[in-house]
Design an enzyme around this catalytic site. Structure first.
Site, short mmCIF file in Angstrom:
data_model
loop_
_atom_site.label_atom_id
_atom_site.label_comp_id
_atom_site.label_asym_id
_atom_site.label_seq_id
_atom_site.Cartn_x
_atom_site.Cartn_y
_atom_site.Cartn_z
CB SER A 110 -5.89 0.56 4.26
OG SER A 110 -6.36 -1.02 3.03
CD GLU A 241 -0.50 -1.47 3.67
OE1 GLU A 241 -0.60 -2.86 3.86
OE2 GLU A 241 -1.45 -0.86 3.34
CG HIS A 308 -3.46 -4.08 5.22
ND1 HIS A 308 -3.00 -3.57 4.29
CD2 HIS A 308 -5.30 -4.26 4.86
CE1 HIS A 308 -3.94 -2.24 3.61
NE2 HIS A 308 -5.17 -3.05 3.97
#
Length: 338
Positions: A110, A241, A308
């Site tokens: 993240s 991502e 995620h």
């Protein structure tokens, strides 16, 4: 030449929060994660920032950087695993003492991927994109998540192989975690453009595209110099991502990366599963993938175990990788090549 840190099953783990910390109402899950690591035989040193959270960050940028600098320079700590990601890690980059970064693993994903990618690009030091600490609090880890340990324990010139997961988690259910934290219910199926078999090789680079795109044009995002200085212009495999971008925002980000030269020498792109790929005016995520594949003339794989929508494979920035996708299954073979 890429440098790879050393990791053992009795390493000391440093817990600091260069992005978001853990508020008081969730201290129990951080305590559980730390105790789980101690039960497994690791020593744990926890910084102050891990336990605080106010206004979208654990502490001021200077305080977060100071604690990270202390841990990355410490002779006592061998690996740094933050509690989780967040929103504003980029604030600390100007205060990080990159010239004093020691050879030790940093593991996370993240918002943490901003720091991971910046360190690999500027220092040629391998970093690990994978699970965060609070997701290691369970009684055990699923097979995909558990690979973080053998991956980090891989030695220079050795090879480690990871396989796509069997099941993934569709929705987070923080109030009712399973014994392995995640509620894995959905069948994993890695996809490719036109369902063609996928086989590529190259040096891995990547992270959460929402945040790593902001390294473009900064001293911390010089991909051209990295390729020339550390990997002698070998091909690059990007893994990306998407946390929150709709399809047009993702498309803009990919075009920006292309215009900035980040895709020069790119042999292929892997896109993680995402629940954020909301179409805009009929422009779907499949359209995004098809457009970038056509423009760059490279293969694309998507809905892989990254990001995620867990679980996720541990990708090593800087490692040489051979990747295969066929009939919905994927293999990631990483060699810790200097």
């Amino acid at each position: 030449m890429i440098t790879y840190p050393v990791f053992t099953n009795d390493s000391t783990i440093g817990v600091t929060a260069p992005s978001s910390g853990v508020g008081e109402d969730l201290h129990n899950i951080l305590n559980q994660a730390i105790k789980r690591m101690q039960t497994k035989g690791f020593n744990v040193v926890s910084g102050d920032t891990a336990w605080t959270q106010i206004k979208a960050k654990s502490a001021s940028a200077i305080q977060r950087a100071k604690e990270f600098n202390s841990m990355i320079q410490s002779d006592e700590i061998e690996v740094i695993i933050p509690p989780w990601g967040g929103e504003l890690l980029i604030e600390i980059l100007e205060y990080v003492e990159f010239d004093k970064v020691q050879n030790k693993w940093i593991l996370g994903y993240s918002d943490l991927s901003v720091l991971l990618l910046a360190i690999t690009l500027t220092k040629g030091l391998a970093t690990a994109h994978g699970t965060n600490l609070v997701d290691l609090r369970g009684e055990y880890s699923d097979e995909t998540t558990a690979m973080w340990e053998p991956v980090l324990a891989t030695n220079r010139d050795e090879t480690i192989v990871q396989k796509s997961s069997q099941l993934y988690q569709k929705e987070w259910s923080h109030n009712s975690p399973s014994p392995c934290v995640f509620n894995l219910t959905e069948k994993t199926y890695w996809k490719t453009i036109d369902n063609e078999p996928f086989h590529i090789e190259g040096r891995l680079l990547g992270g959460c595209i929402d945040v790593i795109r902001h390294l473009i044009g900064t001293p911390f995002g010089d991909v051209r110099t990295f390729r020339d200085k550390y990997i002698t212009n070998e091909p690059v495999v990007w893994y990306l991502e998407n946390c929150e971008l709709n399809t047009t925002d993702l498309r803009r980000s990919l075009v920006q990366m292309k215009l900035a030269g980040w895709f020069e020498g790119c042999s292929g792109i892997l896109f993680g599963r995402s629940d954020a790929n909301v179409p805009v005016s009929g422009y779907t995520i499949e359209d995004v993938y098809a457009d970038i594949a056509r423009e760059l003339q490279i293969p694309i794989a998507y809905d892989i175990d990254c990001g995620h929508v867990p679980p996720q494979i541990t990708f090593i920035n800087g490692a040489y990788a051979e990747l295969r996708v066929e009939d919905g299954e994927g293999t990631v073979k990483q060699t810790f090549k200097p």
